[in-house]
Design a protein around this motif. Structure first.
Motif, PDB file in Angstrom:
ATOM      1  N   THR A 101      -9.705  -7.582   0.012  1.00 37.79           N
ATOM      2  CA  THR A 101      -8.346  -7.055   0.260  1.00 37.79           C
ATOM      3  C   THR A 101      -7.991  -7.092   1.746  1.00 37.79           C
ATOM      4  OG1 THR A 101      -8.171  -5.685  -1.705  1.00 37.79           O
ATOM      5  CG2 THR A 101      -6.993  -4.914   0.245  1.00 37.79           C
ATOM      6  N   SER A 104      -5.495   6.663  14.902  1.00 40.22           N
ATOM      7  CA  SER A 104      -6.661   7.535  14.705  1.00 40.22           C
ATOM      8  C   SER A 104      -6.628   8.163  13.315  1.00 40.22           C
ATOM      9  CB  SER A 104      -6.655   8.618  15.782  1.00 40.22           C
ATOM     10  OG  SER A 104      -5.516   9.426  15.607  1.00 40.22           O
ATOM     11  N   TYR A 129     -16.057  -1.616   6.814  1.00 44.48           N
ATOM     12  CA  TYR A 129     -14.611  -1.324   6.816  1.00 44.48           C
ATOM     13  C   TYR A 129     -13.978  -1.762   8.130  1.00 44.48           C
ATOM     14  CZ  TYR A 129     -10.394   1.424   7.717  1.00 44.48           C
ATOM     15  OH  TYR A 129      -9.124   1.805   8.080  1.00 44.48           O
ATOM     16  N   GLY A 157       0.810  -1.224   0.000  1.00 46.66           N
ATOM     17  CA  GLY A 157       0.000   0.000   0.000  1.00 46.66           C
ATOM     18  C   GLY A 157       0.837   1.265   0.000  1.00 46.66           C
ATOM     19  N   LEU A 163       0.290  -1.976   4.892  1.00 36.31           N
ATOM     20  CA  LEU A 163      -0.695  -0.878   4.885  1.00 36.31           C
ATOM     21  C   LEU A 163      -1.768  -1.049   3.833  1.00 36.31           C
ATOM     22  CD1 LEU A 163       2.396   0.671   5.329  1.00 36.31           C
ATOM     23  CD2 LEU A 163       0.779   2.443   5.986  1.00 36.31           C
ATOM     24  N   PHE A 203      -2.155   7.040   0.665  1.00 32.34           N
ATOM     25  CA  PHE A 203      -1.927   8.275   1.431  1.00 32.34           C
ATOM     26  C   PHE A 203      -0.851   8.070   2.510  1.00 32.34           C
ATOM     27  CE2 PHE A 203      -3.867  10.484   5.312  1.00 32.34           C
ATOM     28  CZ  PHE A 203      -3.116  11.644   5.151  1.00 32.34           C
ATOM     29  N   CYS A 261      -3.871 -10.171  -2.813  1.00 27.61           N
ATOM     30  CA  CYS A 261      -4.693 -11.391  -2.806  1.00 27.61           C
ATOM     31  C   CYS A 261      -4.132 -12.455  -3.756  1.00 27.61           C
ATOM     32  CB  CYS A 261      -6.128 -11.068  -3.212  1.00 27.61           C
ATOM     33  SG  CYS A 261      -6.898  -9.852  -2.153  1.00 27.61           S
TER      34      CYS A 261
END
Ligand code: NAD
Ligand code: DAU
Length: 355
Positions: free
Chosen positions: A100, A187, A159, A8, A81, A12, A61
């Motif tokens: 995922t 957080s 999620y 990942g 991540l 972000f 995956c």
């Protein structure tokens, strides 16, 4: 020189971690990312040609491809991540989250276990699997109290249920197979390179463009905000010094209602981008998110006391940097808002290697 496999890394937080590891350390970094809509290689332009950086476009995956990546790069540690990360998307389409976040994490754990079993001596003893997770696994708080590492899991959205499942898989792979793992639960992050479907970048870009600023419900839901580079520093601290089998909560002690966050962005824009002021006139109350968690608040005592990590940014300094970044990084924003960032990948990147 140690090799870190980051999943990942085009997202972000992952891209902030990769930029920091390349700029501030001597680690080799292998970024494993499928490049979903949330993966953006334009966030990594500053490091993409660095000799210690490699990119692998791989779906976590895909067991055969993941095994190949472990074989070819022989990592000393994994920072996991990669995930589907947006709560609203999980409500309208949970399938990718199950695939995922749960199946992908399982696939990665099995590849990491096979790789770890093949190591010997120091390399085996020092191997780490660091699972990056969220405070949303703990559910929702009332007016009082904080999430600690002992808080029971009560995930409420598709999620957070998928992330909670992945945390339990990681825990089980440690308990049953002895895989050396650490888990972190953080957080809400904010900062540069944040995809503008999430509250803070969405509000900044909408306000600059004179569009409505959608606030779910009454705007009184509370989130605990952390600047993304502080999270990246915390992750490195846990990877390097965290105790195996432990979890660490990461947070900035920055609780704000959503309305306070949006008003703070509007005030900064009134100062830094006065065209369209007062921007708060664009605030628009819209239908609430289904099952919207009321309040998140992290008790970050353990990571501070045991590992010495503390955030460097306050919400005020971090938000000012963030708004200023969105006002100046127009190429990245144009790429994301037009969808060209995905075409750019096809034009600038040939499969399996940046070389
Ligand atoms: P993001 O959505 O910005 O990035 C996710 C990245 O994962 C993307 O680059 C995407 O292409 C990649 N990806 C998705 N599915 C994949 C797959 N099947 N195989 C390989 N790569 C895949 O997410 P983010 O906000 O950077 O979050 C990163 C991690 O941190 C997630 O695990 C998330 O749960 C966790 N987290 C996020 C926050 C936050 O506020 N953003 C807070 C706490 C924890
Ligand atoms: O707490 C950590 C989590 O923070 C991460 O695990 C998630 O990956 C990340 O996306 C984030 O989840 P949230 O749902 O809290 O983030 P989001 O930016 O989507 O929403 C923040 C708050 O703002 C939330 O209470 C919903 C509200 N909101 C959001 C959007 C997109 C609005 O009021 N209007 C909006 O348009």
């Amino acid at each position: 020189m140690k090799t870190l496999l980051i999943t990942g890394g085009a997202g972000f937080i992952g891209s902030a971690v990769v930029r920091q590891l390349i700029n501030d350390t001597q680690y080799k970094v292998v970024n494993v990312d499928k490049l979903t809509y949330a993966g953006n290689l334009q966030s990594l332009i500053s490091v993409s040609t660095h000799p210690r950086y490699k990119f692998e476009q791989v779906d976590i995956c895909d067991a055969a491809e993941v095994a190949r990546v472990f074989r070819e790069h022989q990592p000393d540690a994994v920072m996991h991540l990669a995930a589907e990360s947006h709560v609203d998307r999980s409500i309208t389409g949970p399938a990718d989250f199950i695939q995922t976040n749960i199946v992908g994490t399982y696939t990665l754990l099995e590849a990491a276990r096979a790789h770890w079993n093949s190591l010997e001596g120091e390399r085996k003893a020092n191997f780490r699997f660091h699972h990056i997770s969220t405070d949303e696994v703990y559910g929702s708080l009332g007016d009082e109290g904080f999430f600690t590492e002992e808080t029971a899991y009560e995930p409420n959205s598709p999620y957070s249920a998928s992330k909670a499942s992945s945390d339990h898989l990681v825990r089980a792979w440690h308990h049953t197979y002895g895989l050396p793992v650490v888990t972190t639960n953080c957080s809400n992050n904010y900062g540069p390179y944040h995809f503008p479907e999430k509250l803070i970048p969405l509000v900044i870009l909408n306000a600059v463009n004179g569009k409505p600023l959608p606030i779910y419900g009454k705007g009184d839901n509370i989130r605990d905000w952390l600047y993304v580079d502080d999270h990246a520093r915390a992750l490195r601290t846990v990877l390097e010094t965290g105790k195996l089998g432990e979890t660490y909560n990461i947070g900035g002690w920055n609780e704000k209602t959503n309305l306070e966050v949006v008003q703070a962005i509007c005030a900064l824009l009134d100062e830094l981008h006065p065209q369209g002021a007062p921007h708060a006139k664009l605030i628009t109350y819209v239908a609430d998110r289904a099952g919207h968690d009321k309040r998140y608040a992290i008790d970050a005592t353990k990571i501070a006391a045991d590992l010495g990590w503390k955030p460097q940014e306050t919400f005020e300094t971090g938000l000012r940097k963030t708004v200023a970044w969105y006002l100046t990084n127009t190429d990245w924003i144009k790429g994301v808002t037009s969808g060209d960032y995905q075409k750019w990948v096809q034009q600038n990147y040939t499969e399996r290697s940046t070389a």
